[in-house]
Design an enzyme around this catalytic site. Structure first.
Site, PDB file in Angstrom:
ATOM      1  N   ASP A  18       7.238  -3.242  -2.143  1.00 15.93           N
ATOM      2  CA  ASP A  18       8.260  -3.661  -3.111  1.00 15.93           C
ATOM      3  C   ASP A  18       9.613  -3.003  -2.790  1.00 15.93           C
ATOM      4  O   ASP A  18       9.691  -1.785  -2.600  1.00 15.93           O
ATOM      5  CB  ASP A  18       7.784  -3.242  -4.517  1.00 15.93           C
ATOM      6  CG  ASP A  18       8.658  -3.831  -5.617  1.00 15.93           C
ATOM      7  OD1 ASP A  18       8.098  -4.530  -6.475  1.00 15.93           O
ATOM      8  OD2 ASP A  18       9.874  -3.584  -5.618  1.00 15.93           O
ATOM      9  N   HIS A  77       3.153   1.467  -8.510  1.00 14.05           N
ATOM     10  CA  HIS A  77       4.267   1.382  -9.462  1.00 14.05           C
ATOM     11  C   HIS A  77       3.932   0.368 -10.545  1.00 14.05           C
ATOM     12  O   HIS A  77       3.289  -0.651 -10.282  1.00 14.05           O
ATOM     13  CB  HIS A  77       5.576   1.028  -8.751  1.00 14.05           C
ATOM     14  CG  HIS A  77       5.607  -0.353  -8.173  1.00 14.05           C
ATOM     15  ND1 HIS A  77       6.268  -1.397  -8.779  1.00 14.05           N
ATOM     16  CD2 HIS A  77       5.037  -0.866  -7.068  1.00 14.05           C
ATOM     17  CE1 HIS A  77       6.122  -2.486  -8.047  1.00 14.05           C
ATOM     18  NE2 HIS A  77       5.373  -2.193  -7.001  1.00 14.05           N
TER      19      HIS A  77
HETATM   20 ZN   LIG Z   1       4.201  -3.444  -5.871  1.00 16.65          ZN
END
Ligand SMILES: [Zn+2]
Length: 235
Positions: A46, A100
């Site tokens: 990400d 996360h």
């Molecule tokens: Zn992620």
């Protein structure tokens, strides 16, 4: 957010390099000569989860592996090679698996839609869900997503510990701890999931590559006597 061109990237890079050089004139010379990071970071691909910045570390201080949803799969030679190089050659002292909240990969794993090849990768996260399914009773979608982000980290920490690489390091007495953290995009804060593992005795027997006796033989004699007196210590 406006689209940026590659020219802007080069301009940013010039400014960044000059700023660092003016603060620390020897920075790039030292960086080019060696890297000796204490940390291996295994995190999500990400774009909002950059390893160095979150930990306040400079280039050279953290070795990084990232993939969608920070998954450690026993047949992924990319991830295994990173772990092996970090442990055997760079001698990192900490492996940090960081998930996360709001992870798109984890969220997608909770759904029943197809996005192509990546569906196969996300199966590993569906496996995490199935292993802990009863914990998801009575949770709404957001709570379930947060919990799966956390459990995914815990399971990937276990996968790191189950590798021959980490177990071989422990067997030869190398100091190495595997940690599980989760990062909140909303406030930028890292949370410790308290799944720190620093030895063979802390992992399930079925995954151990060496018997309790192998490990016992490696210990100093006074520790061996102590453990013999309390056999439950090495489970
Ligand atoms: Zn992620």
């Amino acid at each position: 957010m406006p689209h940026r061109s590659l020219e802007a990237i080069f301009a940013n890079n010039q400014r960044w390099a000059e700023a660092i050089k003016s603060e620390q004139p020897d920075f790039f010379k030292t960086l080019a000569e060696q890297q000796s990071p204490d940390f291996l970071w295994i995190g999500c691909a990400d774009s909002r989860v950059p390893a160095n910045e979150i930990m306040g570390l400079l280039p050279g201080e953290v070795f990084v592996h990232r993939n969608v949803a920070n998954v450690v799969v026993h047949t992924d030679f990319n991830c295994l090679s990173v772990i092996q190089y970090a442990v055997d050659v760079l001698k990192v002292r900490h492996i940090i698996v960081t998930g996360h909240y709001g992870c798109g990969g984890v969220r997608a794993a909770l759904e029943n839609r197809s996005m192509g090849l990546i569906d196969n990768w996300l199966r590993h996260i569906k496996d995490v869900y199935i292993h802990h399914q009863r914990l998801f009773d009575h949770l709404d979608t957001e709570e379930a997503c947060d919990l799966l982000c956390e459990l995914n980290v815990c399971d990937q920490v276990a996968h790191v510990c189950h590798t021959t690489i980490v177990q071989d390091a422990w067997k030869r007495g190398q100091h190495l701890t595997v940690h599980g953290l989760v990062y909140s995009l909303e406030d930028g804060i890292l949370h410790d999931l308290a799944v720190n593992v620093s030895g063979m005795a802390e992992i399930s027997t079925i995954y151990r590559m060496y018997s309790d006796q192998d490990m016992l033989d490696r210990l100093p004699s006074h520790r061996r006597r102590q453990l013999r007196d309390s056999p439950d210590t090495l489970r």
